[in-house]
Design a protein around this motif. Structure first.
Motif, PDB file in Angstrom:
ATOM      1  N   GLY A 633       0.790  -1.228   0.000  1.00  0.00           N
ATOM      2  CA  GLY A 633       0.000   0.000   0.000  1.00  0.00           C
ATOM      3  C   GLY A 633       0.817   1.270   0.000  1.00  0.00           C
ATOM      4  N   ASP A 634       2.112   1.189   0.297  1.00  0.00           N
ATOM      5  CA  ASP A 634       2.941   2.383   0.343  1.00  0.00           C
ATOM      6  C   ASP A 634       3.266   2.890  -1.072  1.00  0.00           C
ATOM      7  N   THR A 635       3.629   4.172  -1.129  1.00  0.00           N
ATOM      8  CA  THR A 635       4.035   4.804  -2.384  1.00  0.00           C
ATOM      9  C   THR A 635       5.461   5.318  -2.249  1.00  0.00           C
ATOM     10  N   ILE A 636       6.255   5.123  -3.279  1.00  0.00           N
ATOM     11  CA  ILE A 636       7.630   5.628  -3.317  1.00  0.00           C
ATOM     12  C   ILE A 636       7.711   6.701  -4.390  1.00  0.00           C
ATOM     13  N   MET A 637       8.024   7.929  -3.955  1.00  0.00           N
ATOM     14  CA  MET A 637       8.166   9.069  -4.855  1.00  0.00           C
ATOM     15  C   MET A 637       9.647   9.268  -5.175  1.00  0.00           C
ATOM     16  N   VAL A 638       9.991   9.191  -6.446  1.00  0.00           N
ATOM     17  CA  VAL A 638      11.379   9.344  -6.874  1.00  0.00           C
ATOM     18  C   VAL A 638      11.536  10.707  -7.536  1.00  0.00           C
ATOM     19  N   TRP A 639      12.396  11.550  -6.962  1.00  0.00           N
ATOM     20  CA  TRP A 639      12.583  12.903  -7.467  1.00  0.00           C
ATOM     21  C   TRP A 639      13.554  12.907  -8.652  1.00  0.00           C
ATOM     22  N   PRO A 640      13.529  13.959  -9.479  1.00  0.00           N
ATOM     23  CA  PRO A 640      14.314  13.959 -10.720  1.00  0.00           C
ATOM     24  C   PRO A 640      15.789  13.682 -10.487  1.00  0.00           C
ATOM     25  N   GLY A 641      16.362  13.019 -11.455  1.00  0.00           N
ATOM     26  CA  GLY A 641      17.777  12.673 -11.413  1.00  0.00           C
ATOM     27  C   GLY A 641      18.004  11.405 -12.200  1.00  0.00           C
ATOM     28  N   VAL A 642      19.269  10.999 -12.294  1.00  0.00           N
ATOM     29  CA  VAL A 642      19.642   9.749 -12.947  1.00  0.00           C
ATOM     30  C   VAL A 642      20.053   8.764 -11.870  1.00  0.00           C
ATOM     31  N   TYR A 643      19.373   7.607 -11.831  1.00  0.00           N
ATOM     32  CA  TYR A 643      19.617   6.588 -10.813  1.00  0.00           C
ATOM     33  C   TYR A 643      20.170   5.346 -11.501  1.00  0.00           C
ATOM     34  N   GLN A 644      21.378   4.995 -11.151  1.00  0.00           N
ATOM     35  CA  GLN A 644      21.989   3.803 -11.735  1.00  0.00           C
ATOM     36  C   GLN A 644      21.954   2.707 -10.676  1.00  0.00           C
ATOM     37  N   GLU A 645      20.917   1.897 -10.755  1.00  0.00           N
ATOM     38  CA  GLU A 645      20.779   0.821  -9.780  1.00  0.00           C
ATOM     39  C   GLU A 645      19.853  -0.259 -10.314  1.00  0.00           C
ATOM     40  N   ALA A 646      20.005  -1.444  -9.729  1.00  0.00           N
ATOM     41  CA  ALA A 646      19.127  -2.575 -10.027  1.00  0.00           C
ATOM     42  C   ALA A 646      18.179  -2.723  -8.846  1.00  0.00           C
ATOM     43  N   VAL A 647      16.882  -2.545  -9.104  1.00  0.00           N
ATOM     44  CA  VAL A 647      15.888  -2.531  -8.043  1.00  0.00           C
ATOM     45  C   VAL A 647      15.124  -3.845  -8.039  1.00  0.00           C
ATOM     46  N   PHE A 648      15.054  -4.491  -6.862  1.00  0.00           N
ATOM     47  CA  PHE A 648      14.330  -5.752  -6.715  1.00  0.00           C
ATOM     48  C   PHE A 648      13.086  -5.502  -5.866  1.00  0.00           C
ATOM     49  N   ILE A 649      11.904  -5.831  -6.408  1.00  0.00           N
ATOM     50  CA  ILE A 649      10.646  -5.735  -5.671  1.00  0.00           C
ATOM     51  C   ILE A 649      10.112  -7.154  -5.530  1.00  0.00           C
ATOM     52  N   THR A 650      10.160  -7.659  -4.319  1.00  0.00           N
ATOM     53  CA  THR A 650       9.802  -9.056  -4.075  1.00  0.00           C
ATOM     54  C   THR A 650       8.582  -9.137  -3.163  1.00  0.00           C
ATOM     55  N   GLY A 651       7.483  -9.636  -3.697  1.00  0.00           N
ATOM     56  CA  GLY A 651       6.291  -9.911  -2.887  1.00  0.00           C
ATOM     57  C   GLY A 651       5.691  -8.704  -2.214  1.00  0.00           C
ATOM     58  N   LYS A 652       5.705  -7.547  -2.870  1.00  0.00           N
ATOM     59  CA  LYS A 652       5.140  -6.337  -2.272  1.00  0.00           C
ATOM     60  C   LYS A 652       4.169  -5.670  -3.238  1.00  0.00           C
ATOM     61  N   ALA A 653       3.087  -5.140  -2.663  1.00  0.00           N
ATOM     62  CA  ALA A 653       2.106  -4.396  -3.464  1.00  0.00           C
ATOM     63  C   ALA A 653       2.304  -2.917  -3.196  1.00  0.00           C
ATOM     64  N   ILE A 654       3.251  -2.319  -3.892  1.00  0.00           N
ATOM     65  CA  ILE A 654       3.609  -0.924  -3.679  1.00  0.00           C
ATOM     66  C   ILE A 654       3.556  -0.173  -5.007  1.00  0.00           C
ATOM     67  N   THR A 655       3.577   1.154  -4.914  1.00  0.00           N
ATOM     68  CA  THR A 655       3.613   2.008  -6.104  1.00  0.00           C
ATOM     69  C   THR A 655       4.927   2.768  -6.131  1.00  0.00           C
ATOM     70  N   LEU A 656       5.617   2.719  -7.268  1.00  0.00           N
ATOM     71  CA  LEU A 656       6.814   3.516  -7.494  1.00  0.00           C
ATOM     72  C   LEU A 656       6.512   4.473  -8.632  1.00  0.00           C
ATOM     73  N   GLN A 657       6.727   5.781  -8.406  1.00  0.00           N
ATOM     74  CA  GLN A 657       6.463   6.748  -9.461  1.00  0.00           C
ATOM     75  C   GLN A 657       7.369   7.955  -9.321  1.00  0.00           C
ATOM     76  N   SER A 658       7.542   8.664 -10.409  1.00  0.00           N
ATOM     77  CA  SER A 658       8.316   9.901 -10.367  1.00  0.00           C
ATOM     78  C   SER A 658       7.525  10.965  -9.613  1.00  0.00           C
ATOM     79  N   ALA A 659       8.236  11.759  -8.832  1.00  0.00           N
ATOM     80  CA  ALA A 659       7.600  12.800  -8.034  1.00  0.00           C
ATOM     81  C   ALA A 659       7.494  14.119  -8.783  1.00  0.00           C
ATOM     82  N   ASP A 660       8.218  14.244  -9.877  1.00  0.00           N
ATOM     83  CA  ASP A 660       8.243  15.500 -10.618  1.00  0.00           C
ATOM     84  C   ASP A 660       8.576  15.139 -12.067  1.00  0.00           C
ATOM     85  N   ASP A 661       9.294  15.979 -12.770  1.00  0.00           N
ATOM     86  CA  ASP A 661       9.733  15.613 -14.114  1.00  0.00           C
ATOM     87  C   ASP A 661      10.411  14.239 -14.040  1.00  0.00           C
TER      88      ASP A 661
END
Length: 845
Positions: A633-661
């Motif tokens: 149920g949580d939301t993750i807001m990602v602010w503008p920038g370049v992110y070099q990473e490998a993201v693992f989402i395991t067994g979670k019902a979450i929202t990831l979205q950009s917070a701005d541009d």
């Protein structure tokens, strides 16, 4: 704030709390002044407001609920109202803000600047406001138009509540000024007794009584003489006492049609005893007289005064040992009625009615934020706490506790009866009362009773229990119980005989269970029922009134977020699931916090893995840090920038979205997949508004998981999206372009732009046309537009000679979010669709 006193003169004080200014008087005759300013240049509105919709980044795709957002920066920042399906966002204040207190009634105004978003190329909206003097009874909503407004404020209580409801409206520059008028007559400086001061007063005067104990003729049986005046103490009820203990006298007698502008404030009335037992029956005429054994401390006879911040203690009479009303409509606010008695004063030892408060003959009382405790009825009396017969009463935010009788009594806390009787209880705690039947509440004879967000607990029965209701007992009344907790009571929790409603109990926690929609039968996990602390335990935060702070528990009450989902959460603090709690604190600032949803922030330019992520100023440095902390149920807001990473989402019902541009995600060389979703086949996980590029293997891998992939721009990767082991991701409004080995593997897209169309793709409203990025070589994936495109390099809007086919190409069933006009009423494809950075189109596109 309490005014400080030094010798015989008030000391001058200026208190600055954020943007609050409170000017205390320099002498007794001076007025009290309070000022508050809010220009939204900081986030203080989130702290100062009494209630508000969720605060949301203005550049992000909007949430599935109403929200508020800041627009602009620094001194140019404003506050916007974002609707959801045309439901308005809400912002409410209580002035004075915080711990500042008014010493008396206040009047003043609120100034505010308002405009709508037509001039910012967005949809037009509306803004309404409502006012309240007590936070319970609100004025009808009034519309505000574009421009500066001056809204009058006043309250005899000293608190002014303002609630704004808006859709696509902007506000700025709130300024509030409140004044409390100076006293015009002083006791004992100008007159020796309170009655002499009242006799000399004219309508509108303020009689101020210095601290001390007042007794004898002129200081008991006090009569306002029908005047619209205020009689107030200078130092509050603890230091200003009206002692009626010689017997045969009451504190105040209102009987000349006094109305709400006749204000009694800040006294303790103690020891009043009015003997007698004869109350004329309903069918007989009523002859006004102070000899009636009604209202031991205060008697309202066909009068409707405002009684504020008073303590009525150890007073006695036949009806209404503390306060009695015959045909009146008193407002009883912030008062304590305790240790009062009803009955036993007549020659035959009469029964008594309403030891705390008694209401008869079409009275209509408003009892708000009061404590009614330890009041005692005589043998066979009625309603130890409150007695309401053929009358109506609103009781809000009240504590009705430990009331009882020397013998049997129906209705230990409240007795309501008579065909024209009606009681509305909101946010009340009714506990530890004792009666033969209806330890908490007794209702009969077609009475109208509404119990909403109340806690009825630990009430006792003095007689045979069997099927008698220890919490609530109703016989033939029109009673409805909602969002309430009835627990730890003797006998049956609730006994409703012949209720008028087919569904009298809804969304409530009833011990022993009661059938009805949303009802449960589970230990409510009170903080401490033994100490009468009925706040609900919470792992994320419970208000502790003894320590005046928030604490965390090891378990979570099942009553949190369990109320009627159609009811507003009002001023419940975040986090909450946008669903009101059961019990007395549901919908209030003391509501226990729920397990989510939380909003976490990620900002690679300023974040740290040691931060909490609960605000941008305390953001995480990486997306993975936020994912590890988030729960369903949580939301993750990602602010503008370049992110070099490998993201693992395991067994979670979450929202990831950009917070701005839109943020740009690249996979590192040693782990060449940007996002991996796994083991979440039945969970709703959302990825929205990102640019994903330069991934050595794939942008997204779905392994036994079916996330919603919405408005993504996936370009220049080895592969776009792959799905394995039963994964079936929902891919909508995306642009997949120039991915070397293909866009989609074992999955399908809808309303998307693909580098190559496979059989059946056109049937899913996909296209395969050059998306016309602004400057992909330099990382600008905004879509070209003849009507306007955002240029992040210069933070300006520009126009192009051509328009991308991906504009207005998204799913028409999805809302356009915050795309700026003209937008054709339809989402764009790609990372900027649904946000203020979406490229514009022709209105008739």
């Amino acid at each position: 704030m309490k005014l400080a006193k030094s010798g015989w003169f008030w000391t001058t004080a200026v208190i600055l709390v954020g943007t609050t200014v409170c000017l205390a008087p320099s002498k007794v005759e001076a007025a009290w002044t309070y000022e508050y300013r809010e220009d939204f240049s900081t986030n203080s509105a989130e702290r100062d407001s009494l209630l508000h919709s969720i605060f949301w980044p203005q550049g992000a795709f909007p949430p599935s609920q109403t929200y508020l957002y800041y627009l602009g920066t620094g001194s140019q920042r404003e506050l916007g109202f974002g609707d959801y399906n045309r439901d308005p966002a809400v912002l409410g204040y209580c002035f004075p803000v915080g711990s500042v207190q008014s010493p008396a009634a206040v009047s003043g105004y609120l100034q505010i600047d308002v405009w709508f978003t037509d001039n910012r190329n967005m949809v037009s909206g509306s803004l309404q406001y409502s006012l309240s003097a007590d936070g319970v009874i609100w004025s009808p909503a009034r519309q505000l138009g574009t421009g500066s407004h001056n809204i009058p404020l006043e309250s005899v209580r000293g608190t002014c509540y303002v609630k704004f409801r808006g859709t696509e409206a902007m506000i700025d520059n709130i300024y509030v000024r409140l004044n409390s008028s100076a006293a015009t007559i002083h006791v004992p400086r100008d007159f020796a007794t309170i009655q002499e001061a009242i006799n000399s007063a004219a309508n509108g005067d303020i009689v101020e009584v210095s601290s001390g104990t007042y007794t004898g003729d002129g200081n008991w049986d006090i009569d306002f003489r029908g005047k619209a005046i205020t009689v107030r103490s200078a130092a509050g009820p603890k230091r200003t006492i009206i002692d009626c203990s010689d017997g045969g006298h009451r504190g105040f007698y209102f009987h000349r049609g006094e109305g709400p502008s006749s204000v009694l404030r800040g006294f303790t009335i103690i020891g009043a005893v009015v003997p007698g037992s004869e109350i004329p029956p309903d069918y007989a005429s009523w002859s006004p007289s102070p000899a009636h054994p009604v209202g031991g401390g205060i008697y309202c006879e066909f009068s409707s005064p405002s009684i504020i911040d008073c303590v009525i203690k150890r007073c006695s009479t036949e009806l209404g040992g503390g306060i009695g009303s015959v045909g009146g409509a008193p407002a009883i606010i912030d008062c304590t009625i305790e240790e009062c008695h009803a009955g036993g004063l007549g020659p035959a030892g009469s029964s008594g009615y309403g030891a705390g408060i008694g209401l008869i003959r079409s009275s209509d009382a408003k009892i708000i934020n009061c404590t009614i405790k330890e009041n005692v009825g005589y043998h066979n009396s009625f309603g130890a706490g409150v007695y309401c017969w053929q009358s109506t009463a609103l009781l809000a935010n009240c504590d009705i506790s430990s009331n009882s009788a020397q013998g049997d009594i129906p209705g230990g806390g409240i007795h309501c009866g008579g065909s024209s009787a009606g009681v509305v209880l909101e946010h009340c705690t009714i506990s530890n009362n004792t009666a033969e039947v209806g330890g908490g509440i007794f209702a009969s004879s077609l009475a109208y009773v509404r119990v909403t967000n109340c806690t009825i607990a630990n009430n006792r029965l003095s007689g045979p229990q069997m099927s008698v209701g220890g919490g609530i007992h109703s016989v033939g009344s029109d009673i409805v119980i909602r969002n309430s907790i009835v627990w730890y009571n003797d006998g049956t929790a609730i006994s409703l005989q012949n209720p008028a409603s087919n569904s009298p109990v809804l969304y409530s926690n009833i011990e022993g269970y009661y059938p009805g929609q949303g009802n449960i039968d589970t230990d409510p996990l009170f903080a401490s029922a033994g100490r009468a602390d009925y706040h609900l335990r919470s792992v994320l935060g419970r208000y502790d009134p003894d320590r005046d702070r928030w604490v965390k528990d090891h378990d979570n009450s099942p009553c949190i977020d369990a109320g009627d989902p159609q009811d507003p959460v009002a001023s419940e603090p975040f986090p909450n699931k946008n669903c009101i709690n059961m019990g007395a604190y549901g919908g209030t600032r003391e509501a226990s916090k729920s397990v989510g949803p939380l909003i976490f922030h990620v900002d690679g330019s300023r974040g740290s893995r040691f931060n909490t992520g609960l605000s941008r100023s305390d953001a995480f440095a990486t997306i993975q840090d936020a994912v590890d902390q988030a729960i369903d149920g949580d939301t993750i807001m990602v602010w503008p920038g370049v992110y070099q990473e490998a993201v693992f989402i395991t067994g979670k019902a979450i929202t990831l979205q950009s917070a701005d541009d839109a943020a740009v995600i690249m996979a590192p060389a040693n782990d060449p997949i940007a996002f991996t979703f796994q083991f979440a086949e039945s969970l709703r996980c959302v990825l929205r508004n990102f640019v994903i590029t330069n991934c050595g293997e794939a942008a997204i891998l779905c392994h036994s998981a079916s996330p919603e992939l919405i408005n993504l721009t996936i370009v220049d990767n080895h592969f776009g999206i792959t799905a394995y082991e039963g994964a079936n991701p929902s891919i909508t409004n995306c642009i997949l372009w120039n991915n070397q080995f293909g866009d989609l593997e074992q999955c399908r897209a809808r309303y998307s732009c693909l580098g190559r169309l496979e059989p059946g793709d056109k049937d899913r409203d996909n296209i395969s046309k050059d998306p016309m990025f602004a400057d992909s070589a330099n990382g600008d994936y905004h879509l070209q537009s003849e009507y306007g495109r955002y240029s992040p390099a210069n933070d300006v809007w520009v126009t192009d000679s051509q328009t991308s086919p991906c504009i207005d190409g998204g799913d028409p069933s999805m809302r356009a979010g915050r795309e700026q006009k003209p937008h054709g009423g339809r989402l764009n494809m790609g990372a900027y669709g649904g946000t203020p950075y979406a490229s514009k189109s022709s209105p008739s596109w």
